[in-house]
Scaffold this active site. Sequence first.
Site, PDB file in Angstrom:
ATOM      1  N   SER A  94       2.961   0.643  -1.545  1.00  0.00           N
ATOM      2  CA  SER A  94       2.885   1.801  -2.436  1.00  0.00           C
ATOM      3  C   SER A  94       3.608   1.501  -3.747  1.00  0.00           C
ATOM      4  O   SER A  94       3.820   0.332  -4.086  1.00  0.00           O
ATOM      5  CB  SER A  94       3.489   3.021  -1.721  1.00  0.00           C
ATOM      6  OG  SER A  94       3.202   4.202  -2.421  1.00  0.00           O
ATOM      7  N   ASN A  95       3.967   2.527  -4.499  1.00  0.00           N
ATOM      8  CA  ASN A  95       4.686   2.332  -5.760  1.00  0.00           C
ATOM      9  C   ASN A  95       5.679   3.467  -5.974  1.00  0.00           C
ATOM     10  O   ASN A  95       5.766   4.371  -5.154  1.00  0.00           O
ATOM     11  CB  ASN A  95       3.691   2.215  -6.925  1.00  0.00           C
ATOM     12  CG  ASN A  95       2.850   3.460  -7.060  1.00  0.00           C
ATOM     13  OD1 ASN A  95       3.359   4.539  -7.322  1.00  0.00           O
ATOM     14  ND2 ASN A  95       1.535   3.326  -6.839  1.00  0.00           N
ATOM     15  N   HIS A  96       6.400   3.425  -7.087  1.00  0.00           N
ATOM     16  CA  HIS A  96       7.524   4.348  -7.306  1.00  0.00           C
ATOM     17  C   HIS A  96       7.139   5.688  -7.924  1.00  0.00           C
ATOM     18  O   HIS A  96       8.019   6.427  -8.343  1.00  0.00           O
ATOM     19  CB  HIS A  96       8.560   3.687  -8.218  1.00  0.00           C
ATOM     20  CG  HIS A  96       9.343   2.604  -7.545  1.00  0.00           C
ATOM     21  ND1 HIS A  96      10.146   2.850  -6.461  1.00  0.00           N
ATOM     22  CD2 HIS A  96       9.445   1.282  -7.798  1.00  0.00           C
ATOM     23  CE1 HIS A  96      10.712   1.715  -6.074  1.00  0.00           C
ATOM     24  NE2 HIS A  96      10.294   0.750  -6.870  1.00  0.00           N
ATOM     25  N   SER A  97       5.869   6.009  -8.018  1.00  0.00           N
ATOM     26  CA  SER A  97       5.491   7.276  -8.647  1.00  0.00           C
ATOM     27  C   SER A  97       6.123   8.468  -7.910  1.00  0.00           C
ATOM     28  O   SER A  97       6.032   8.573  -6.691  1.00  0.00           O
ATOM     29  CB  SER A  97       3.967   7.426  -8.643  1.00  0.00           C
ATOM     30  OG  SER A  97       3.620   8.726  -9.048  1.00  0.00           O
ATOM     31  N   ALA A 112      -0.677   7.462  -9.709  1.00  0.00           N
ATOM     32  CA  ALA A 112      -0.486   6.006  -9.792  1.00  0.00           C
ATOM     33  C   ALA A 112      -1.264   5.398  -8.631  1.00  0.00           C
ATOM     34  O   ALA A 112      -0.726   5.190  -7.539  1.00  0.00           O
ATOM     35  CB  ALA A 112       0.992   5.663  -9.708  1.00  0.00           C
TER      36      ALA A 112
END
Length: 225
Positions: free
Chosen positions: A33-36, A100
């Site tokens: 995943s990502n930091h959104s 994101a």
Amino acid sequence: VSDADEFKPLKTLKVLVSAGPTQEPLDPVRFISNHSSGKQGYAIAAQARDMGADVVLVSGPVSLDPLPDVKMVSIHSAIDMEKAVLKEAADADFIIMAAAVADYRPKASADQKIKKSDDHLIVEFVRNPDILKKLGEIKTPSQVLCGFAMETQNLDENAREKLEKKNCDLLIANNLSTKGAGFQTDTNIVSLLKKDSIEHLPKMDKKELGKRILEEMLAIKKGEK
Ligand code: CTP
Ligand code: CA
């Protein structure tokens, strides 16, 4: 124009917003995943609701509370986000892709938890669908489409290229190398791109930026395109 119309300028309009990260499964217990944080997308959705719109928020997993009086659709993966967004897009007046979306997903998600064995693990990734690009392809003349861009370098050129490639009317470019911008914060420092212009905005509260974005989209819809 009555008083109510002044305060509810988006009355009778359907606004579709995507927010948050996507999670791409590796096995039943793991994902990429990502930091959104979802904060910018949620702020836009709340603002659109306050301006009188019918709002649908397609959201990846975030730690924010659901928004009252907003239709919430929760998804995990980019594939699921695509399905949910395309379903809601057909009759939407404004579409804002603040999510994101992961560009790649693991080629396969293992049925069972992956056990550790060798010193190295190689995972093959495949491209996810570009939801915003697809929305740009199927856009109707009355729809207004807004994308976001995350850049760490050559912001103006890269963002302009995205606006054109994805057939957006408006593109909000986040400079991730600036403090007080982007992921996790309550403020944002962005550039606002339209077909023939670029404006570098000062640091703004995310809800205030949401209002600015929606006002721009309304102006575009009213024919100032
Ligand atoms: N986006 C999307 N589907 C994807 C990837 C991105 O809809 N699979 C949307 C995002 O929601 C955002 C815009 O496209 O509104 C730009 O996302 P960004 O990651 O900045 O650009 P990409 O086109 O993915 O290009 P790159 O990451 O290579 O810079
Ligand atoms: Ca990307």
